[in-house]
Design a protein around this motif. Structure first.
Motif, PDB file in Angstrom:
ATOM      1  N   PHE A   1       0.803  -1.225   0.000  1.00 25.78           N
ATOM      2  CA  PHE A   1       0.000   0.000   0.000  1.00 25.78           C
ATOM      3  C   PHE A   1       0.845   1.288   0.000  1.00 25.78           C
ATOM      4  O   PHE A   1       0.546   2.208  -0.775  1.00 25.78           O
ATOM      5  N   PRO A   2       1.872   1.443   0.848  1.00 27.92           N
ATOM      6  CA  PRO A   2       2.635   2.712   0.839  1.00 27.92           C
ATOM      7  C   PRO A   2       3.186   3.060  -0.548  1.00 27.92           C
ATOM      8  O   PRO A   2       3.072   4.208  -1.001  1.00 27.92           O
ATOM      9  N   PHE A   3       3.802   2.073  -1.209  1.00 27.25           N
ATOM     10  CA  PHE A   3       4.349   2.332  -2.545  1.00 27.25           C
ATOM     11  C   PHE A   3       3.243   2.664  -3.542  1.00 27.25           C
ATOM     12  O   PHE A   3       3.338   3.634  -4.315  1.00 27.25           O
ATOM     13  N   LEU A   4       2.186   1.862  -3.547  1.00 23.08           N
ATOM     14  CA  LEU A   4       1.092   2.080  -4.493  1.00 23.08           C
ATOM     15  C   LEU A   4       0.432   3.434  -4.274  1.00 23.08           C
ATOM     16  O   LEU A   4       0.037   4.120  -5.232  1.00 23.08           O
ATOM     17  N   CYS A   5       0.285   3.833  -3.003  1.00 23.42           N
ATOM     18  CA  CYS A   5      -0.346   5.111  -2.681  1.00 23.42           C
ATOM     19  C   CYS A   5       0.459   6.269  -3.266  1.00 23.42           C
ATOM     20  O   CYS A   5      -0.085   7.147  -3.940  1.00 23.42           O
ATOM     21  N   LEU A   6       1.736   6.281  -3.006  1.00 21.28           N
ATOM     22  CA  LEU A   6       2.591   7.372  -3.499  1.00 21.28           C
ATOM     23  C   LEU A   6       2.700   7.354  -5.023  1.00 21.28           C
ATOM     24  O   LEU A   6       2.669   8.400  -5.687  1.00 21.28           O
ATOM     25  N   PHE A   7       2.805   6.163  -5.593  1.00 24.85           N
ATOM     26  CA  PHE A   7       2.991   6.064  -7.041  1.00 24.85           C
ATOM     27  C   PHE A   7       1.737   6.486  -7.800  1.00 24.85           C
ATOM     28  O   PHE A   7       1.791   7.328  -8.703  1.00 24.85           O
ATOM     29  N   THR A   8       0.589   5.885  -7.474  1.00 24.08           N
ATOM     30  CA  THR A   8      -0.637   6.163  -8.232  1.00 24.08           C
ATOM     31  C   THR A   8      -1.213   7.540  -7.921  1.00 24.08           C
ATOM     32  O   THR A   8      -1.844   8.158  -8.775  1.00 24.08           O
ATOM     33  N   GLY A  54      -3.289  14.960  -8.921  1.00 22.64           N
ATOM     34  CA  GLY A  54      -2.658  14.361  -7.752  1.00 22.64           C
ATOM     35  C   GLY A  54      -3.198  14.926  -6.455  1.00 22.64           C
ATOM     36  O   GLY A  54      -4.084  14.336  -5.829  1.00 22.64           O
ATOM     37  N   ILE A  55      -2.681  16.088  -6.062  1.00 24.51           N
ATOM     38  CA  ILE A  55      -2.995  16.641  -4.741  1.00 24.51           C
ATOM     39  C   ILE A  55      -4.477  16.956  -4.578  1.00 24.51           C
ATOM     40  O   ILE A  55      -5.105  16.546  -3.598  1.00 24.51           O
ATOM     41  N   ILE A  56      -5.048  17.718  -5.528  1.00 24.53           N
ATOM     42  CA  ILE A  56      -6.466  18.101  -5.409  1.00 24.53           C
ATOM     43  C   ILE A  56      -7.369  16.865  -5.478  1.00 24.53           C
ATOM     44  O   ILE A  56      -8.336  16.735  -4.720  1.00 24.53           O
ATOM     45  N   ARG A  57      -7.053  15.930  -6.373  1.00 20.89           N
ATOM     46  CA  ARG A  57      -7.870  14.717  -6.483  1.00 20.89           C
ATOM     47  C   ARG A  57      -7.838  13.914  -5.192  1.00 20.89           C
ATOM     48  O   ARG A  57      -8.870  13.441  -4.717  1.00 20.89           O
ATOM     49  N   VAL A  58      -6.642  13.750  -4.618  1.00 26.61           N
ATOM     50  CA  VAL A  58      -6.520  13.001  -3.366  1.00 26.61           C
ATOM     51  C   VAL A  58      -7.297  13.691  -2.251  1.00 26.61           C
ATOM     52  O   VAL A  58      -7.987  13.040  -1.454  1.00 26.61           O
TER      53      VAL A  58
END
Length: 268
Positions: A7-14, A38-42
């Motif tokens: 999860f940590p890798f996938l979270c940062l990557f996607t 990225g930022i706004i969508r998250v």
């Protein structure tokens, strides 16, 4: 499980790296991709996810239980990707569904059902439909009882004064004929508050004052609606002993039985 472990890798990557790379090499706007995709969508996605613990406890209906705050609403379901049927989820937490109707927006339910049909999932937990229907009925009954307490049903028949037929007729001619009393099915109604608003006109009601209007009310002149009967309930004035005019006449004309005659003679 693979997603959970990574999860940590996938979270940062996607969430950040992938939008930056696509925008950078797609139209040379890596920072724009990082900001908007990225930022706004998250940020927006996190707010939508947290609506499960906010909006889902404030907006909507409670068709299954109202002891706690969870509610069902299609808007919340759309925002949270199917988690908007929160009242059902709290009442039947072992059920894999949130929206139990086929058209309820619940993508997770649809995918799990599809996987079950394809053999990728098994032993799907569903609460018994009888218990679900029972909860729906109990909740609707509670709402009906609440509405019932807000309605004026008129004076109960058992507390109304009782008059003989002659007393009823005498009331209509007393007070200078100011009382507008009509008898329908053995119940006396004071129709004065409604006489000027009657669709059939004032004259039609006045023609039945002091009389038995049962036949006329139930189809002899016009078959009145349920709304008309409900309106009459708020105009109850009294009850005729023995019923209407016909019943009173039959009661007065009925010959005494031998037992009743002996009783009267003994009293004399």
């Amino acid at each position: 499980m693979w997603q959970h472990r990574n999860f940590p890798f996938l979270c940062l990557f996607t969430s950040y790296a992938l939008p930056f790379v696509i925008a950078k090499y797609g139209w040379n706007d890596g920072l724009g991709g990082l900001l908007y995709a990225g930022i706004i969508r998250v940020f927006l996605f996190q707010q939508a996810t947290n609506c499960v613990n906010s909006l889902a406890h404030w907006l909507g209906d409670q068709p299954y239980a109202d002891a706690n705050s969870p509610r069902d609403h299609i808007f919340t379901a759309l925002v949270t990707f199917g988690e908007g049927y929160h009242n059902f989820h709290h009442e039947f937490p072992s059920d894999y569904r949130n929206g139990i109707r086929w058209f309820d927006y619940d993508p997770t339910k649809w995918f799990i059902s599809l996987w079950g049909w394809m053999g990728f999932a098994s032993h799907l937990q569903e609460f018994e439909s009888n218990e679900i229907n029972k909860a729906i009925f109990q909740q609707k009954w509670k709402q009906v009882e609440k509405l019932k307490r807000q309605i004026n049903w008129g004076t109960p028949l058992d507390v109304l004064p009782v008059y003989s037929w002659s007393e009823y007729q005498a009331l209509c001619v007393s007070h200078g004929g100011s009382k507008h009393l009509v008898c329908i099915a053995g119940v006396i109604y004071d129709v004065k508050p409604f006489i000027d608003n009657h669709p059939g006109g004032r004259t039609l009601i006045q023609a039945h004052v002091g009389k038995d209007a049962t036949a006329s009310f139930h189809g002899g002149v016009y078959r009145h609606s349920k709304a008309a009967s409900n309106l009459l309930d708020n105009m109850r004035f009294g009850v005729v002993r023995g019923g209407g005019q016909v019943e009173a006449h039959e009661q007065n004309a009925r010959p005494l039985s031998s037992e009743m005659a002996d009783g009267v003679a003994g009293a004399s």
